[in-house]
Write an enzyme that holds these catalytic residues in place. Structure first.
Site, PDB file in Angstrom:
ATOM      1  N   CYS A   1      54.414  52.269 106.017  1.00 34.61           N
ATOM      2  CA  CYS A   1      54.693  53.258 104.979  1.00 34.61           C
ATOM      3  C   CYS A   1      55.557  52.622 103.899  1.00 34.61           C
ATOM      4  O   CYS A   1      56.496  51.877 104.205  1.00 34.61           O
ATOM      5  CB  CYS A   1      55.407  54.463 105.596  1.00 34.61           C
ATOM      6  SG  CYS A   1      55.782  55.789 104.424  1.00 34.61           S
TER       7      CYS A   1
ATOM      8  N   HIS B   1      52.476  63.308 104.637  1.00 30.77           N
ATOM      9  CA  HIS B   1      53.568  63.286 103.659  1.00 30.77           C
ATOM     10  C   HIS B   1      53.631  64.594 102.878  1.00 30.77           C
ATOM     11  O   HIS B   1      54.715  65.124 102.605  1.00 30.77           O
ATOM     12  CB  HIS B   1      53.381  62.125 102.681  1.00 30.77           C
ATOM     13  CG  HIS B   1      54.003  60.843 103.123  1.00 30.77           C
ATOM     14  ND1 HIS B   1      55.336  60.716 103.443  1.00 30.77           N
ATOM     15  CD2 HIS B   1      53.462  59.604 103.292  1.00 30.77           C
ATOM     16  CE1 HIS B   1      55.594  59.471 103.784  1.00 30.77           C
ATOM     17  NE2 HIS B   1      54.485  58.772 103.705  1.00 30.77           N
TER      18      HIS B   1
ATOM     19  N   HIS C   1      47.747  59.932 107.172  1.00 31.17           N
ATOM     20  CA  HIS C   1      49.128  59.542 106.875  1.00 31.17           C
ATOM     21  C   HIS C   1      49.614  60.198 105.583  1.00 31.17           C
ATOM     22  O   HIS C   1      50.706  60.780 105.536  1.00 31.17           O
ATOM     23  CB  HIS C   1      49.198  58.015 106.754  1.00 31.17           C
ATOM     24  CG  HIS C   1      50.542  57.485 106.364  1.00 31.17           C
ATOM     25  ND1 HIS C   1      51.362  56.820 107.250  1.00 31.17           N
ATOM     26  CD2 HIS C   1      51.214  57.515 105.182  1.00 31.17           C
ATOM     27  CE1 HIS C   1      52.486  56.467 106.630  1.00 31.17           C
ATOM     28  NE2 HIS C   1      52.412  56.871 105.365  1.00 31.17           N
ATOM     29  N   GLU C   2      48.810  60.115 104.523  1.00 30.51           N
ATOM     30  CA  GLU C   2      49.241  60.640 103.225  1.00 30.51           C
ATOM     31  C   GLU C   2      49.323  62.160 103.225  1.00 30.51           C
ATOM     32  O   GLU C   2      50.242  62.743 102.627  1.00 30.51           O
ATOM     33  CB  GLU C   2      48.296  60.157 102.118  1.00 30.51           C
ATOM     34  CG  GLU C   2      48.175  58.644 101.990  1.00 30.51           C
ATOM     35  CD  GLU C   2      49.502  57.951 101.746  1.00 30.51           C
ATOM     36  OE1 GLU C   2      50.453  58.600 101.244  1.00 30.51           O
ATOM     37  OE2 GLU C   2      49.611  56.750 102.052  1.00 30.51           O
TER      38      GLU C   2
END
Length: 228
Positions: free
Chosen positions: A151, A198, A194-195
């Site tokens: 990250c 966020h 993953h994004e």
């Protein structure tokens, strides 16, 4: 649910940059199946749509920043205009600069630069270079995989996480067009999971899986063959 260990393309790009493996060692690991050469050069200059050019790179927020644990708000006015368009251009510029400086990084979420909106800048030449606005996962495969995730907000840390091997998503681009990507490959799927995490205020720290899930990037470069 099925789970398996996976060594996707992203493993190679994660070891690029300052902690890169020596060429001979990298070739050895590639032949053994630990690393797979990426399908794009992370150092290629990203070419975003003209409307997303001209932005100013921002500082990437690091671990401990409250913005990284806040749930982002949807973008309500499309196509992007005014402040939202300027912020999107800054996000793209930040991704481009990070790739140039670090040699890796395929996407960045708006909260990582302090912009509390559901927007992702995505920069994989040959696939897509632009922004994903209000992305949502519409389908997840039953099969899962373990990957070593990295990250931009935790630049020296790798974390073993469990991800779905494939997902489908729907999003809006900067011009307001609705786009669907269905049954994506493993590398793109784990990246988008993953994004989107966020955007939901979740970091890969909360996704850590298995024993000893954390490893420093330089340690991983020395001990790639360590058993998961």
């Amino acid at each position: 649910m099925l789970a398996r260990y996976c060594r996707p393309r992203c493993c190679f790009r994660r070891l690029a940059g300052p902690a890169a493996l020596a060429p001979a060692r990298r070739n050895e690991l590639t032949r053994s199946g630990w690393l797979t050469a990426p399908s794009y050069s992370p150092l290629r200059y990203l070419s975003f749509p003209a409307e997303l050019e001209g932005g100013t790179p921002r500082e990437v927020l690091l671990i401990g920043s409250p913005a990284l644990t806040s749930v982002s708000e949807p973008v309500h006015h499309l196509p992007l205009a005014g402040e939202d368009l300027r912020n999107a251009a800054d996000l793209c510029a930040t991704l481009r600069l990070f790739q140039q400086q670090q040699g890796f990084g395929r996407a960045i979420a708006a909260p990582q630069v302090g912009w509390n909106k559901r927007v992702i800048a995505f920069g994989v030449p040959g696939k897509f270079e632009g922004v994903l606005v209000n992305p949502e996962i519409t389908w997840r495969s039953k099969e899962t995989m373990f990957v070593l995730d990295d990250c931009m907000s935790f630049p020296e840390l790798l974390v073993r996480v469990k991800r779905h091997c494939s997902i489908s998503i729907r999003f809006v681009d900067y011009s307001g067009d609705v786009i669907e990507w269905n049954e994506l490959d493993e590398g793109t799927s784990e990246l988008l999971q993953h994004e989107i995490d966020h955007l939901d205020g979740v970091t890969f720290i909360e996704r850590a899986a298995g024993t000893r899930p954390f490893v420093h990037r330089r340690t991983q470069a020395k001990h790639v063959e360590t058993e998961l």
